[in-house]
Design a protein around this motif. Structure first.
Motif, PDB file in Angstrom:
ATOM      1  N   ILE A  92      17.473 -42.190  20.770  1.00  0.00           N
ATOM      2  CA  ILE A  92      18.708 -41.552  20.299  1.00  0.00           C
ATOM      3  C   ILE A  92      18.389 -40.305  19.479  1.00  0.00           C
ATOM      4  N   ARG A  93      17.428 -40.388  18.586  1.00  0.00           N
ATOM      5  CA  ARG A  93      17.099 -39.246  17.727  1.00  0.00           C
ATOM      6  C   ARG A  93      16.528 -38.086  18.540  1.00  0.00           C
ATOM      7  N   GLU A  94      15.699 -38.383  19.519  1.00  0.00           N
ATOM      8  CA  GLU A  94      15.130 -37.313  20.328  1.00  0.00           C
ATOM      9  C   GLU A  94      16.208 -36.650  21.182  1.00  0.00           C
ATOM     10  N   THR A  95      17.149 -37.436  21.658  1.00  0.00           N
ATOM     11  CA  THR A  95      18.259 -36.873  22.423  1.00  0.00           C
ATOM     12  C   THR A  95      19.093 -35.949  21.544  1.00  0.00           C
ATOM     13  N   LEU A  96      19.359 -36.378  20.328  1.00  0.00           N
ATOM     14  CA  LEU A  96      20.128 -35.539  19.404  1.00  0.00           C
ATOM     15  C   LEU A  96      19.351 -34.295  18.990  1.00  0.00           C
ATOM     16  N   ARG A  97      18.034 -34.404  18.926  1.00  0.00           N
ATOM     17  CA  ARG A  97      17.233 -33.212  18.595  1.00  0.00           C
ATOM     18  C   ARG A  97      17.382 -32.152  19.677  1.00  0.00           C
ATOM     19  N   MET A  98      17.229 -32.550  20.918  1.00  0.00           N
ATOM     20  CA  MET A  98      17.277 -31.588  22.014  1.00  0.00           C
ATOM     21  C   MET A  98      18.695 -31.179  22.390  1.00  0.00           C
ATOM     22  N   HIS A  99      19.653 -32.061  22.139  1.00  0.00           N
ATOM     23  CA  HIS A  99      21.020 -31.802  22.589  1.00  0.00           C
ATOM     24  C   HIS A  99      22.040 -32.105  21.494  1.00  0.00           C
ATOM     25  N   PRO A 100      21.965 -31.417  20.356  1.00  0.00           N
ATOM     26  CA  PRO A 100      23.024 -31.621  19.361  1.00  0.00           C
ATOM     27  C   PRO A 100      24.359 -31.214  19.977  1.00  0.00           C
ATOM     28  N   PRO A 101      25.409 -32.001  19.779  1.00  0.00           N
ATOM     29  CA  PRO A 101      26.680 -31.728  20.465  1.00  0.00           C
ATOM     30  C   PRO A 101      27.233 -30.326  20.228  1.00  0.00           C
ATOM     31  N   ILE A 102      27.022 -29.784  19.019  1.00  0.00           N
ATOM     32  CA  ILE A 102      27.577 -28.473  18.675  1.00  0.00           C
ATOM     33  C   ILE A 102      26.433 -27.506  18.416  1.00  0.00           C
ATOM     34  N   HIS A 103      26.397 -26.405  19.159  1.00  0.00           N
ATOM     35  CA  HIS A 103      25.282 -25.458  19.013  1.00  0.00           C
ATOM     36  C   HIS A 103      25.550 -24.379  17.973  1.00  0.00           C
ATOM     37  N   SER A 104      26.819 -24.118  17.630  1.00  0.00           N
ATOM     38  CA  SER A 104      27.161 -23.050  16.686  1.00  0.00           C
ATOM     39  C   SER A 104      28.148 -23.575  15.662  1.00  0.00           C
ATOM     40  N   ILE A 105      27.841 -23.393  14.388  1.00  0.00           N
ATOM     41  CA  ILE A 105      28.733 -23.807  13.307  1.00  0.00           C
ATOM     42  C   ILE A 105      29.176 -22.555  12.569  1.00  0.00           C
ATOM     43  N   LEU A 106      30.482 -22.342  12.541  1.00  0.00           N
ATOM     44  CA  LEU A 106      31.051 -21.099  12.008  1.00  0.00           C
ATOM     45  C   LEU A 106      31.739 -21.298  10.662  1.00  0.00           C
ATOM     46  N   ARG A 107      31.708 -20.268   9.854  1.00  0.00           N
ATOM     47  CA  ARG A 107      32.491 -20.195   8.621  1.00  0.00           C
ATOM     48  C   ARG A 107      33.033 -18.773   8.495  1.00  0.00           C
ATOM     49  N   GLN A 108      34.159 -18.617   7.805  1.00  0.00           N
ATOM     50  CA  GLN A 108      34.694 -17.289   7.527  1.00  0.00           C
ATOM     51  C   GLN A 108      34.381 -16.901   6.092  1.00  0.00           C
ATOM     52  N   VAL A 109      33.968 -15.654   5.890  1.00  0.00           N
ATOM     53  CA  VAL A 109      33.594 -15.171   4.565  1.00  0.00           C
ATOM     54  C   VAL A 109      34.851 -14.820   3.776  1.00  0.00           C
ATOM     55  N   LYS A 110      35.001 -15.411   2.599  1.00  0.00           N
ATOM     56  CA  LYS A 110      36.198 -15.219   1.786  1.00  0.00           C
ATOM     57  C   LYS A 110      36.075 -14.030   0.840  1.00  0.00           C
ATOM     58  N   ASP A 111      34.852 -13.635   0.540  1.00  0.00           N
ATOM     59  CA  ASP A 111      34.598 -12.478  -0.314  1.00  0.00           C
ATOM     60  C   ASP A 111      33.221 -11.941   0.062  1.00  0.00           C
ATOM     61  N   ASP A 112      32.961 -10.655  -0.223  1.00  0.00           N
ATOM     62  CA  ASP A 112      31.663 -10.081   0.133  1.00  0.00           C
ATOM     63  C   ASP A 112      30.537 -11.023  -0.274  1.00  0.00           C
ATOM     64  N   LEU A 113      29.634 -11.275   0.676  1.00  0.00           N
ATOM     65  CA  LEU A 113      28.622 -12.300   0.496  1.00  0.00           C
ATOM     66  C   LEU A 113      27.226 -11.681   0.593  1.00  0.00           C
ATOM     67  N   VAL A 114      26.394 -11.954  -0.389  1.00  0.00           N
ATOM     68  CA  VAL A 114      25.030 -11.423  -0.419  1.00  0.00           C
ATOM     69  C   VAL A 114      24.098 -12.389   0.297  1.00  0.00           C
ATOM     70  N   VAL A 115      23.302 -11.850   1.220  1.00  0.00           N
ATOM     71  CA  VAL A 115      22.284 -12.657   1.896  1.00  0.00           C
ATOM     72  C   VAL A 115      21.020 -12.632   1.045  1.00  0.00           C
ATOM     73  N   PRO A 116      20.468 -13.793   0.692  1.00  0.00           N
ATOM     74  CA  PRO A 116      19.241 -13.807  -0.123  1.00  0.00           C
ATOM     75  C   PRO A 116      18.128 -13.027   0.557  1.00  0.00           C
TER      76      PRO A 116
END
Length: 494
Positions: free
Chosen positions: A321-345
């Protein structure tokens, strides 16, 4: 910015065809941080463990999941739940769901899931060969992996989590309503919401019918007084928010719809991928069978029933099960919307050769832009995982290996956080995070292991399977599933 020819289309087509390949190719050119145009929106991608932590561990004051996903989920799940409410309310709703995922419930769920698998083999048209050859292992039949597992998963999920009333309805008109509702859960509604498409018109009608269906069951249960059902519906009917308000019947109905839709999609995909890989690796399938014989054989060719506690002591099944989830996680892209200017470290921006253009060595992601993490990239990173693109469950049996370290970081990280539904490992810096991480980590993670483990264990007892080759990914759907044809050949064990 990833180079593109057309302003609005940008990299939409390239990303849509194969997002994982797109991410890896861009990483080679631009490093772990880059931006691309997706249907007119600017999306900044942050890859690797640091990139995952930046997005999945971000503060709600800086980024928002609700602003991204509500246009997709609210018309399907309904008003007032999940992404159609403040994040604090969602965290309370996740706590309510967690109350329905107790050890007592899991013990019950394990038995009913096993019962559904047996009924499925005895009734489904694809398993006629299984039924007609009770005393022979010479006859081979076949079944389409994803389509078949989707049916089985909705039966097991509805019987266990949802309740007997919902399971009884799945074979009837409920199935048509579910199909129409599911038809509106498409990527286009994430990018271009509100289009008067036929599938969306059907979706909206189906959502009302299904919501009314659940409310009717709730009202009937309340009228009958105290009941002893062990299911999620019974658990939700007794919950209150911190301010003392009880969950409304409509809220309960919509949470139940969300649980059914989300769990059915992800478990159907994972079980399908597990079976096609196992069919391509008869050695692993045989080892799984031997694990069942060793732990459950009655000595006469029959097996004792699996208990919930047994699932914690089956390392080969767990590794599959774990190896299947490693190779095939159900969701490939996780999105968020930026609420205010965001600094990338700077440490993230400069990883893998990235070169910030500003003089103070920082990137700024403007308010209104989208940010994206892809744990799938970390889980397939050849710099982290040996033979990253090869499905090899044995990697999880090495207590000193990368897999064990990544799992420990994901499940037992030093930083425990209570987002409102109980303390969990934050897990946002692990290169293995198949159920997401942070405050939006999937609350149904443990149930998924119970469901998948019970289904696979009961199938391996009954069948031998094979397949010519593992099919490629179908990225046209919200959840990544095997491309068709994905037919698995099977014969009965005797």
């Amino acid at each position: 910015m990833v180079f593109h020819w057309f302003p609005v289309i940008g990299s939409t087509i390239t990303y849509g065809i194969n997002p994982i390949q797109f991410f890896f190719e861009c990483r080679e050119k631009y490093g772990d941080v880059f931006s691309f145009v997706l249907a007119g929106r600017t999306v900044t991608v942050t890859l690797g463990a640091k990139g995952n932590n930046f997005v999945l561990g971000g503060k709600t004051s800086h980024i928002s999941a609700e602003d991204v996903y509500t246009n997709l989920t609210t018309p399907v799940f309904g008003k007032g739940v999940v992404y159609d409410c403040p994040n604090s309310t969602l965290m309370e709703q996740k706590k309510f769901v967690k109350f329905g995922l107790t050890v007592e419930n899991f013990r019950y769920y394990t038995h009913v899931i096993a019962d559904e698998v047996e009924k499925f083999l005895q009734t489904h048209e694809c398993f006629k060969t299984y039924r007609d050859n009770a005393n022979s292992s010479d006859a081979w039949g076949s079944f389409p992996a994803f389509q078949t597992m989707s049916e089985l998963i909705i039966y097991t999920a509805s019987r266990s989590l949802q309740g007997e009333e919902i399971r009884a309805a799945v074979d009837g008109s409920f199935a048509d309503i579910y199909h129409d509702l599911d038809g509106g859960f498409k990527p286009i509604n994430l990018l271009l919401p509100g289009l008067p498409l036929p599938m969306n018109i059907k979706r909206d009608k189906a959502q009302k019918k299904m919501s009314d269906f659940y409310v009717g069951i709730i009202e009937k249960r309340r009228a009958q007084g105290e009941q002893k059902e062990i299911d999620m519906l019974a658990s939700l009917m007794g919950q209150r928010y911190r301010n003392g308000r009880t969950l409304s019947d409509r809220e309960i109905a919509h949470i139940m719809i969300a649980l059914l839709m989300a769990g059915q999609h992800t478990s159907s995909a994972t079980s399908s991928w597990a079976l096609v890989h196992l069919a391509a690796r008869p050695d692993v399938w045989q080892t799984l069978y031997e694990e069942q014989v060793q732990n459950f054989s009655n000595g006469d060719g029959t097996f004792r029933e699996i208990e919930y506690e047994d699932l914690c002591n089956l390392p080969i099944l767990d590794s599959v099960i774990r190896e299947t989830l490693r190779m095939h996680p159900p969701i490939h892209s996780i999105l968020r919307q930026v609420k205010d200017d965001l600094v990338v470290p700077p440490t993230l921006a400069t990883s893998r050769g990235g070169k910030p253009k500003s003089e103070d060595n920082t990137y700024i992601i403007p308010k209104g832009h989208l940010i994206l993490a892809s744990p799938a990239v970390s889980q397939l990173d050849p710099d982290i995982w040996k033979n990253a693109n090869i499905w090899e469950p044995s990697r999880w049996s090495d207590p000193e290996g990368v897999a064990a370290q990544a799992l420990d970081q994901y499940e037992n990280g030093s930083e425990k956080v209570d987002y409102g539904f109980g303390a969990v490992s934050k897990g946002t810096s692990s290169p293995y995070s198949p159920f997401g991480a942070g405050r939006h980590r999937c609350i149904g993670e443990q149930f998924a292991y119970v469901q998948l483990g019970t289904v696979i264990a009961n199938l391996v007892r009954k069948l031998e399977i094979k397949i010519n080759c593992v099919p490629p990914h179908n990225y046209r759907t919200m959840i990544v599933v095997p491309e068709t044809p994905d037919d698995i050949s099977y014969r009965r064990r005797v």
